[in-house]
Design an enzyme around this catalytic site. Structure first.
Site, short mmCIF file in Angstrom:
data_model
loop_
_atom_site.label_atom_id
_atom_site.label_comp_id
_atom_site.label_asym_id
_atom_site.label_seq_id
_atom_site.Cartn_x
_atom_site.Cartn_y
_atom_site.Cartn_z
CB CYS A 100 44.97 32.74 56.77
SG CYS A 100 44.77 33.65 55.58
CG PHE A 206 40.01 41.19 51.77
CD1 PHE A 206 38.59 40.97 51.67
CD2 PHE A 206 40.51 40.30 51.12
CE1 PHE A 206 38.04 39.86 51.20
CE2 PHE A 206 40.24 39.04 50.65
CZ PHE A 206 38.82 38.82 50.45
CG HIS A 326 42.48 29.71 53.17
ND1 HIS A 326 41.56 30.67 52.77
CD2 HIS A 326 43.41 30.39 53.56
CE1 HIS A 326 41.81 31.98 52.87
NE2 HIS A 326 42.99 31.64 53.35
N GLY A 363 38.26 36.36 45.16
CA GLY A 363 39.04 36.71 43.89
C GLY A 363 40.07 37.76 44.42
CB SER A 364 42.94 39.15 42.55
OG SER A 364 42.24 39.33 41.40
CG MET A 365 41.31 44.88 45.69
SD MET A 365 42.56 45.99 46.64
CE MET A 365 44.09 45.98 45.27
CB SER A 369 34.55 36.76 45.60
OG SER A 369 35.77 37.59 45.85
CG HIS A 388 43.21 29.79 49.31
ND1 HIS A 388 44.17 29.56 48.22
CD2 HIS A 388 44.00 30.68 50.22
CE1 HIS A 388 45.33 30.39 48.23
NE2 HIS A 388 45.29 30.98 49.47
N GLY A 389 41.24 30.50 46.59
CA GLY A 389 41.35 31.83 46.07
C GLY A 389 41.92 31.87 44.48
#
Length: 465
Positions: A100, A206, A326, A363-365, A369, A388-389
């Site tokens: 991923c 996404f 990642h 970032g989150s939706m 980012s 990674h996020g």
């Protein structure tokens, strides 16, 4: 895990000492701000990190990034390095979604010039890139071609006509792991993946159209070809059903094989075998093939996005800035106690961050980012790794209970974000409130010196399964 069991050894770096549990071979360390501690202590992720510290052949310490949260076996956000001769390989340290990862594409256009076309572009990308659980692609590959993809990765996909040779210089490892062996991937896994190349899937995967809001490091941004106001596109997906089946197959193999090697683990999800064993080498070859499949998947999605871009915008093509994995295990050279050693580095929900390398942190939706650049301290402190996020702080089930997908969609669109989604429930699962504060996560790795901020991206179009 109680707050009293951990100690801060540097600003935002915490340690659980070996004395915490008698079976620990090394300490467990994690990066976090003070504000994150309660969230991290609320799940089993630190106990999982301690479990990782008990595995044979682990070197230095078990490590986790500030986006740490509970996972399968290893916590998500985990990094662990193992001696090649004495250490193990564990599917739980890589995850079900092998490789991923995230790819960033850059245009030469400014958002103000494309503002009125973003909605149409989002719809066309959503049409071109198949998404959703179980959804396949009309572009299919023969058994021979699939084996070639598993062996040769993104370079083979470019050879098939889905991309440009210059794309490959901007992909981690050139988009191929040489250890891959298609014969180690089961027919069941191949069947699951046969029509999934070029597809996004669901969950937190996404495609996102972004505008560069802020440049923090002009020199690094210049090297990457990034500028303020620029339209860029992120895509986040992995190896789909093929990778999931590889993990499933070898978890079964390893659970049977562990007694033969005298290995016991505190959690059955940590099943592992010696890296040098026959089973370990077979899994590494299959995992590498799964990683090649994922890079090929993102390469084909890039081609699909370019088709959409050409249809709607019709101007200069999209360029690959970088593509990072990642969820992966790689053989790398690191300095341990003043000596260079080859190690097997597991990264699960952690991004390689070698000095000078772009690091893409979605970032989150609906939130920002970041593009970072690996810093020299990463090689000394984190086995060349970064976050990674944002990292989940709420389960998908709880998010769906608390968030209404339709309302979230209206809120995003009120913010000027065009939303294309196949499922309102899936949208709710990925709500910003389900994730940690991305600014705090990024500030933590930057203050630790393992990465530098280059650019901040804000979404203008979101496409999800």
């Amino acid at each position: 895990m109680k707050r009293s069991s951990i100690r801060e050894i540097e600003e935002r770096l915490w340690e659980i000492p070996r004395s915490y549990r008698s079976d620990m071979r090394v300490p467990a360390r994690f990066y976090a701000s003070e504000a994150m501690l309660d969230q991290i202590l609320a799940d089993r992720s630190l106990e999982q990190l301690v479990n990782v510290a008990t595995l044979p052949g682990i070197v230095g310490y078990a490590l986790a990034m500030p986006d740490i949260h509970e996972g399968y076996g290893f916590p998500i956000g985990g990094v662990a390095a193992f001696d090649l001769d004495e250490g193990v390989i564990s599917p739980g340290g890589i995850g079900y979604d092998i490789n991923c990862g995230v790819r960033l594409l850059a245009s030469s256009e400014r958002f103000e010039e494309l503002r009125d076309s973003i909605g149409e572009l989002a719809r066309e990308i959503y049409r071109q890139v198949p998404s959703g659980v179980g959804h396949g692609n009309q572009i299919t590959f023969s058994s021979k071609q699939l084996d070639q993809v598993l062996r040769d990765g993104a370079p083979r996909m470019v050879e098939f006509g889905y991309g440009e040779p210059e794309d490959l210089g901007h992909i981690e490892s050139g988009g191929v792991l040489d250890a891959a062996d298609a014969s180690k991937v089961s027919e069941h896994a191949k069947q699951r993946g046969r029509d999934q190349l070029g597809t996004m899937g669901a969950g937190n995967h996404f495609v996102e159209i972004d505008r560069i809001d802020t440049i923090y490091d002009c020199d690094a941004a210049g090297r990457m070809g990034l500028f303020e106001g620029q339209v860029v596109i992120q895509l986040h997906t992995g190896s789909r059903g093929l990778g999931h089946q590889i993990a499933t197959d070898f978890i079964r193999v390893m659970n049977r094989a562990m007694p033969m090697y005298g290995i016991t683990v505190p959690d059955r999800e940590l099943c592992c075998v010696p890296f040098r064993s026959a089973e370990g080498q077979e899994y590494f070859s299959a995992m590498s093939a799964g990683a090649n499949f994922a890079w090929s998947n993102r390469q084909l999605i890039t081609w699909e996005i370019r088709q959409a871009w050409k249809a709607v915008i019709g101007s200069s093509p999209l360029r690959v800035v970088y593509d990072v994995a990642h969820n992966i295990a790689k053989v790398e050279t690191h300095e341990i106690d003043g000596q260079s050693r080859q190690l097997l580095v597991h990264r699960k929900g952690a991004t390689r961050a070698f000095p000078g390398q772009p690091v893409i942190i979605p970032g989150s939706m609906g939130t920002a980012s970041f593009v970072l650049e690996g810093a020299p301290a990463s090689m000394r402190e984190s086995f060349g790794s970064s976050c990674h996020g944002a990292g989940r702080r709420m389960s998908r089930k709880k998010a769906k209970h608390l968030v209404q997908g339709g309302q979230l969609r209206r809120e995003l669109e009120a913010m000027g974000v065009s939303v294309q989604a196949g499922s309102l429930a899936g949208l709710a699962e990925e709500a910003p409130r389900a994730y940690k504060d991305i600014d705090d996560v990024v500030s933590t790795v930057v203050s630790a010196g393992i990465a530098r901020k280059v650019a901040k991206l804000v979404p203008v179009g979101i496409m999800k399964g």
